[in-house]
Design a protein around this motif. Structure first.
Motif, short mmCIF file in Angstrom:
data_model
loop_
_atom_site.label_atom_id
_atom_site.label_comp_id
_atom_site.label_asym_id
_atom_site.label_seq_id
_atom_site.Cartn_x
_atom_site.Cartn_y
_atom_site.Cartn_z
N ALA A 12 0.84 -1.20 0.00
CA ALA A 12 0.00 0.00 0.00
C ALA A 12 0.87 1.25 0.00
N CYS A 13 1.96 1.24 0.75
CA CYS A 13 2.87 2.38 0.78
C CYS A 13 3.44 2.65 -0.61
N GLN A 14 3.77 1.60 -1.34
CA GLN A 14 4.27 1.77 -2.70
C GLN A 14 3.20 2.40 -3.59
N PHE A 15 1.98 1.92 -3.47
CA PHE A 15 0.89 2.50 -4.26
C PHE A 15 0.68 3.98 -3.90
N LEU A 16 0.74 4.28 -2.61
CA LEU A 16 0.54 5.66 -2.16
C LEU A 16 1.64 6.58 -2.68
N MET A 17 2.85 6.08 -2.73
CA MET A 17 3.99 6.90 -3.16
C MET A 17 4.05 7.08 -4.67
N PHE A 18 3.73 6.03 -5.41
CA PHE A 18 4.04 6.04 -6.84
C PHE A 18 2.83 6.03 -7.78
N SER A 49 -2.42 8.54 8.80
CA SER A 49 -3.40 8.02 7.85
C SER A 49 -2.75 7.86 6.47
N PRO A 50 -3.35 7.04 5.61
CA PRO A 50 -2.81 6.90 4.25
C PRO A 50 -2.76 8.25 3.52
N LYS A 51 -3.76 9.08 3.71
CA LYS A 51 -3.80 10.39 3.06
C LYS A 51 -2.63 11.26 3.53
N THR A 52 -2.38 11.26 4.83
CA THR A 52 -1.27 12.04 5.38
C THR A 52 0.07 11.48 4.90
N ARG A 57 4.91 12.31 1.83
CA ARG A 57 5.84 11.79 0.85
C ARG A 57 5.97 12.74 -0.34
N LYS A 58 4.85 13.26 -0.79
CA LYS A 58 4.86 14.21 -1.90
C LYS A 58 5.60 15.49 -1.50
N GLU A 59 5.36 15.94 -0.28
CA GLU A 59 6.04 17.13 0.25
C GLU A 59 7.55 16.89 0.30
N HIS A 60 7.94 15.70 0.71
CA HIS A 60 9.36 15.35 0.80
C HIS A 60 10.01 15.34 -0.59
#
Length: 67
Positions: A12-18, A49-52, A57-60
């Protein structure tokens, strides 16, 4: 069971990041049925949360200098 959930959350983290996938789509993709349960589990394990997580990650990424 906990190990399986850990693997699902890593994916899920990979999906959220990419990907721009919605939380509901990610939930289904990793083999869960309930986006609310997924969000609670994600927050419990990741501390946010997944949204946060996606926003941080996007901010980083935006803060990193591009070469």
């Amino acid at each position: 069971m906990e190990y399986v959930n850990h693997l699902k959350l890593q994916k899920a983290c990979q999906f959220l990041m990419f990907t721009p996938m919605r939380i509901k789509e990610i939930t289904i993709e990793i083999g869960m049925n309930d986006p609310f349960y997924f969000s609670r589990l994600f927050k419990k394990q990741m501390g946010m949360s997944p949204k946060t997580y996606r926003a941080k990650r996007k901010e980083h990424e935006e803060a990193e200098p591009k070469i």
